[in-house]
Design a protein around this motif. Sequence first.
Motif, PDB file in Angstrom:
ATOM      1  N   GLY A   1       0.823  -1.204   0.000  1.00  0.00           N
ATOM      2  CA  GLY A   1       0.000   0.000   0.000  1.00  0.00           C
ATOM      3  C   GLY A   1       0.856   1.252   0.000  1.00  0.00           C
ATOM      4  N   ILE A   2       0.261   2.336  -0.533  1.00  0.00           N
ATOM      5  CA  ILE A   2       0.895   3.660  -0.497  1.00  0.00           C
ATOM      6  C   ILE A   2      -0.158   4.662  -0.077  1.00  0.00           C
ATOM      7  CG2 ILE A   2       1.689   5.571  -1.978  1.00  0.00           C
ATOM      8  CD1 ILE A   2       3.313   3.654  -3.556  1.00  0.00           C
ATOM      9  N   LEU A   3       0.216   5.540   0.839  1.00  0.00           N
ATOM     10  CA  LEU A   3      -0.612   6.708   1.150  1.00  0.00           C
ATOM     11  C   LEU A   3       0.197   7.935   0.759  1.00  0.00           C
ATOM     12  CD1 LEU A   3      -3.305   7.685   2.474  1.00  0.00           C
ATOM     13  CD2 LEU A   3      -1.935   8.128   4.502  1.00  0.00           C
TER      14      LEU A   3
ATOM     15  N   PRO B   1      -7.777  -3.052  -6.817  1.00  0.00           N
ATOM     16  CA  PRO B   1      -7.216  -2.201  -7.894  1.00  0.00           C
ATOM     17  C   PRO B   1      -7.573  -0.727  -7.714  1.00  0.00           C
ATOM     18  CG  PRO B   1      -9.225  -3.239  -8.654  1.00  0.00           C
ATOM     19  CD  PRO B   1      -9.010  -3.721  -7.240  1.00  0.00           C
ATOM     20  N   TYR B   2      -8.190  -0.360  -6.570  1.00  0.00           N
ATOM     21  CA  TYR B   2      -8.708   1.003  -6.411  1.00  0.00           C
ATOM     22  C   TYR B   2      -7.630   2.036  -6.099  1.00  0.00           C
ATOM     23  CZ  TYR B   2     -13.219  -1.348  -5.939  1.00  0.00           C
ATOM     24  OH  TYR B   2     -14.326  -2.125  -6.141  1.00  0.00           O
TER      25      TYR B   2
ATOM     26  N   ASP C   1      -5.091   0.020   4.269  1.00  0.00           N
ATOM     27  CA  ASP C   1      -5.717  -1.298   4.420  1.00  0.00           C
ATOM     28  C   ASP C   1      -7.014  -1.423   3.622  1.00  0.00           C
ATOM     29  OD1 ASP C   1      -3.725  -2.260   5.954  1.00  0.00           O
ATOM     30  OD2 ASP C   1      -4.835  -2.281   7.851  1.00  0.00           O
ATOM     31  N   GLU C   2      -7.643  -0.280   3.315  1.00  0.00           N
ATOM     32  CA  GLU C   2      -8.911  -0.334   2.569  1.00  0.00           C
ATOM     33  C   GLU C   2      -8.689  -0.520   1.069  1.00  0.00           C
ATOM     34  OE1 GLU C   2     -11.437   2.377   5.758  1.00  0.00           O
ATOM     35  OE2 GLU C   2     -10.704   3.300   3.912  1.00  0.00           O
ATOM     36  N   VAL C   3      -7.478  -0.306   0.615  1.00  0.00           N
ATOM     37  CA  VAL C   3      -7.190  -0.513  -0.819  1.00  0.00           C
ATOM     38  C   VAL C   3      -6.221  -1.673  -1.068  1.00  0.00           C
ATOM     39  CG1 VAL C   3      -7.691   1.858  -1.548  1.00  0.00           C
ATOM     40  CG2 VAL C   3      -5.384   1.256  -0.773  1.00  0.00           C
TER      41      VAL C   3
ATOM     42  N   ALA D   1      -4.766   6.833  -1.807  1.00  0.00           N
ATOM     43  CA  ALA D   1      -4.244   5.543  -1.329  1.00  0.00           C
ATOM     44  C   ALA D   1      -4.414   4.503  -2.423  1.00  0.00           C
ATOM     45  CB  ALA D   1      -4.977   5.103  -0.070  1.00  0.00           C
ATOM     46  N   ILE D   2      -3.357   3.721  -2.624  1.00  0.00           N
ATOM     47  CA  ILE D   2      -3.406   2.620  -3.607  1.00  0.00           C
ATOM     48  C   ILE D   2      -2.671   1.412  -3.029  1.00  0.00           C
ATOM     49  CG2 ILE D   2      -3.461   4.089  -5.682  1.00  0.00           C
ATOM     50  CD1 ILE D   2      -0.428   3.454  -6.022  1.00  0.00           C
ATOM     51  N   ASP D   3      -2.878   0.269  -3.668  1.00  0.00           N
ATOM     52  CA  ASP D   3      -1.985  -0.866  -3.442  1.00  0.00           C
ATOM     53  C   ASP D   3      -0.844  -0.712  -4.451  1.00  0.00           C
ATOM     54  OD1 ASP D   3      -0.685  -3.394  -3.644  1.00  0.00           O
ATOM     55  OD2 ASP D   3      -2.441  -4.370  -2.752  1.00  0.00           O
ATOM     56  N   ASN D   4       0.381  -0.577  -3.966  1.00  0.00           N
ATOM     57  CA  ASN D   4       1.514  -0.345  -4.884  1.00  0.00           C
ATOM     58  C   ASN D   4       1.689  -1.467  -5.892  1.00  0.00           C
ATOM     59  OD1 ASN D   4       2.328  -1.508  -2.202  1.00  0.00           O
ATOM     60  ND2 ASN D   4       4.160  -2.038  -3.355  1.00  0.00           N
ATOM     61  N   LEU D   5       1.324  -2.707  -5.508  1.00  0.00           N
ATOM     62  CA  LEU D   5       1.511  -3.833  -6.425  1.00  0.00           C
ATOM     63  C   LEU D   5       0.367  -3.933  -7.438  1.00  0.00           C
ATOM     64  CD1 LEU D   5       2.733  -6.612  -3.934  1.00  0.00           C
ATOM     65  CD2 LEU D   5       4.132  -5.207  -5.457  1.00  0.00           C
TER      66      LEU D   5
END
Length: 341
Positions: free
Chosen positions: A244-246, A292-293, A286-288, A312-316
């Motif tokens: 994740g990234i914020l 893919p959001y 944690d919510e993403v 916020a995204i999932d980096n992967l």
Amino acid sequence: MKACIFGASGYTGAELVKILHKHPKFELVNCYVSEGSADKNKRISDLHAFLDLSCNHILQGVGEADLAEIATQHDAIFLALPHEVSHHWAAKLLNTNTLNTNTKVFDLSGAYRISDLAVFENAYAFPNAYPTLADKAVYGLAEWNYEAISNAQLVAVPGCYPTASLTALKPIVDSAFLADNCIPVINATSGVSGAGRKASMTTSFYEVSLCAYGVLNHRHMPEIEEHARTQVIFTPHLGAFKRGILATTTMFLKEGISETDVANAYTNAYARSNIVRLRNSWPKVDEVANTPYCDVYWKFDPTKRCLVVCTAIDNLLKGAASQAVQCANLAFNLPDDAGLL
Ligand SMILES: NC(=O)C1=CN([C@@H]2O[C@H](COP(=O)(O)OP(=O)(O)OC[C@H]3O[C@@H](n4cnc5c(N)ncnc54)[C@H](OP(=O)(O)O)[C@@H]3O)[C@@H](O)[C@H]2O)C=CC1
Ligand SMILES: CC(=O)N[C@@H](CCC(=O)OP(=O)(O)O)C(=O)O
């Protein structure tokens, strides 16, 4: 459509395997690692046990000599490789003598994201040897480039931090809301999977503690600047979490811009997307994670003219594998979220 993945044993490669294995239109036919890989000949679901057992591809070791033939066998080729390797291999795969007219390459590395080759060399410490190809590459920030991606043969999938940062910046910059002389400030924290699967001291469990790195010289700063068309001050941080990234982006807006103007800029920019979600509260990693959001929320103080936006995204995923599939969907005339939601 037949698809293959180079670098399938890595973190983003394994996420691509997961998505393509269940995709309604792409058929994952081959998963590759390097010729000398320690993971060669292993079953991908043995290596990454989160994958469905039915996902029984064997990791095949390949080298540069195999590329011409591989190019003729697939419609969609995903490169989840180190930058230097992608840089050469994309060029070999896209050799016009060997290429199927419909074959398209989706490069998750940074090799073709920056169009100014002097800026690229400064950021990556190696020159781009294929300027014609670099010129043809299309930047795969899906929500901002639908048409060009649809027609591209080489898509440079954006970096994880640039995806989070540009999603916050572009509605404001493109609306010409940024105050004169304002340089947006982006502070972003990534989980350790951002550094890839290979063991290193900086990502070892005992060493990781919330900390800034790459200050004022991270290679994602020029990538963000080119595609946002503004200077930025970008500071990445490594956090003690897996994925994740914020990103928190702070900017000053011109006099006269209202809260409604800001809200309209974001609403209009992402009206077509099921992937970018405008939220009613501050996003959490944690919510993403595992989705893919890209979640977005902001607050604007009209008196100070200060806007703070969190993305916020999932980096992967949105930062790599799912955005690559969004691009592939567009390039093969499918809805961009096919196989992702
Ligand atoms: N992790 C992330 O959050 C993000 C990563 N990216 C980019 O995506 C790409 C992949 O990243 P990630 O999955 O994290 O990396 P990993 O280190 O987890 O995986 C790298 C993959 O490349 C293969 N590989 C390494 N060297 C070679 C070589 N010389 N020839 C062929 N294959 C090779 C590895 O397998 P083996 O060595 O066993 O052959 C492995 O499968 C990188 O360019 C990265 O910058 C982009 C956005 C986000
Ligand atoms: C935590 C961490 O180390 N993150 C990586 C960024 C990963 C990414 O987006 O990758 P590209 O290399 O493809 O640009 C870094 O800062 O280098």
